[in-house]
Each structure stands twice: as C-alpha cells, then as structure tokens.
Design a protein around this motif. Structure first.
Motif, short mmCIF file in Angstrom:
data_model
loop_
_atom_site.label_atom_id
_atom_site.label_comp_id
_atom_site.label_asym_id
_atom_site.label_seq_id
_atom_site.Cartn_x
_atom_site.Cartn_y
_atom_site.Cartn_z
N ARG A 72 9.60 -12.18 -5.87
CA ARG A 72 8.61 -11.91 -4.71
C ARG A 72 9.02 -13.12 -3.73
NH1 ARG A 72 2.96 -11.16 -7.20
NH2 ARG A 72 2.24 -11.10 -5.03
N ASP A 73 8.57 -13.13 -2.49
CA ASP A 73 8.17 -14.02 -1.52
C ASP A 73 7.02 -13.91 -0.70
OD1 ASP A 73 8.38 -15.49 0.93
OD2 ASP A 73 10.65 -14.96 1.41
N ASN A 74 5.92 -14.63 -1.00
CA ASN A 74 4.75 -14.29 -0.65
C ASN A 74 4.46 -14.96 0.73
OD1 ASN A 74 3.67 -13.72 -3.11
ND2 ASN A 74 3.32 -15.61 -3.67
N ALA A 75 5.43 -15.72 1.33
CA ALA A 75 5.49 -15.89 2.89
C ALA A 75 5.75 -14.50 3.60
CB ALA A 75 6.18 -17.02 3.04
N LYS A 76 6.56 -13.62 2.85
CA LYS A 76 6.81 -12.45 3.77
C LYS A 76 6.02 -11.30 3.08
CE LYS A 76 11.56 -14.03 4.59
NZ LYS A 76 13.36 -13.69 4.42
N SER A 77 5.14 -11.31 2.27
CA SER A 77 4.53 -10.48 1.80
C SER A 77 5.43 -9.20 1.34
CB SER A 77 3.37 -9.69 2.61
OG SER A 77 2.37 -10.53 2.98
N THR A 78 6.42 -9.90 0.43
CA THR A 78 7.43 -8.83 0.13
C THR A 78 8.01 -8.87 -1.12
OG1 THR A 78 8.21 -8.48 2.20
CG2 THR A 78 9.75 -7.69 0.47
N GLY A 79 8.15 -8.00 -1.95
CA GLY A 79 8.61 -8.17 -3.37
C GLY A 79 9.92 -7.49 -3.70
N TYR A 80 10.59 -7.79 -4.49
CA TYR A 80 12.12 -7.12 -4.69
C TYR A 80 12.21 -6.70 -6.26
CZ TYR A 80 12.41 -10.06 -0.16
OH TYR A 80 12.15 -10.39 0.89
N LEU A 81 13.26 -5.98 -6.37
CA LEU A 81 13.85 -5.64 -7.64
C LEU A 81 15.06 -5.28 -7.48
CD1 LEU A 81 12.94 -5.00 -10.58
CD2 LEU A 81 13.09 -2.51 -9.89
N GLN A 82 15.84 -6.50 -8.07
CA GLN A 82 17.49 -6.37 -8.09
C GLN A 82 17.69 -5.82 -9.27
OE1 GLN A 82 19.69 -7.74 -5.94
NE2 GLN A 82 21.27 -6.65 -7.07
#
Length: 122
Positions: A72-82
C-alpha cells in the motif's frame, strides 16, 4: 463511507503476472487495514491477502503464498496486489476492502469496490 475503485485485471496466460490497484477516496485510507478478496465462478468470496494500516504486517491465503504480494501507498490512498505465477485457479473477480486486524486476523469492513476481473487461461 469510503469509495474503493479496483483496476488492473485482465486476461493473462498461466505463469503470467498482473498488478491490481485499489484507489480509495478521502483521507482515511491510512487508518484502516486493507484486504484483497476474490470470488471465482461458483465459489464464495475468499480473502487472499491483507495488510496492516502501516504496511508492516501482511497475511496471505495458503494458495497464494509466495506468488502474491500485497502492499500500500498511504500517501496515494492506494493499495496493490502483485500477482505472479498465475494459475487458472486464480481466475475470479478481485475486490479490495478496508477493515481491521484482530489478534492477527483480518476482519473485513463494509466498504467494497466494484471488483476487477482476472482470467487466467491459455
């Protein structure tokens, strides 16, 4: 209520990779744990990965350990799943969710996105 938008799904051959994203509205993303669920054809929705609010701790379903990575990148309010080394059994609609950890176990909340379709097929 926070809005979640998943993206990044698609058709991929077995052994391939995809990276899913989950964009959250508002500024409260960083206070919640985040989970990725999937629902395959004819199956119930299952949790595949979860991460604590700060990103320090992650949990994975046995079926995806070593192949999937949640971040996750909290600064971008975005989560990821690779997702690497994809298998036909990984086919399904993938959803992100915001929730909490209780005693090391992820508990999902009420916020869901529309999902993104992942199809693994040759």
């Amino acid at each position: 209520q926070v809005q979640l938008v998943e993206s990044g799904g698609g058709l991929v051959q077995p052994g391939g990779s995809l990276r899913l994203s989950c964009a959250a509205s508002g500024s409260i993303f960083s206070i919640y744990a985040m989970g990725w669920y999937r629902q395959g054809p004819g199956y119930q929705r299952e949790l595949v990965a979860a991460v604590t609010p700060g990103g320090q701790t992650t949990n994975y379903a046995e079926s995806v350990k070593g192949r999937f990575t949640i971040s996750r990148d909290n600064a971008k309010s975005t989560g990821y799943l690779q997702m690497n080394s994809l298998e036909p059994e990984d086919t399904g609609v993938y959803y992100c969710n915001l929730g909490w950890f209780y005693s090391g176990t992820y508990a999902g909340g009420d916020s869901w996105g529309q999902g993104t379709q992942v199809t693994v097929s040759s």
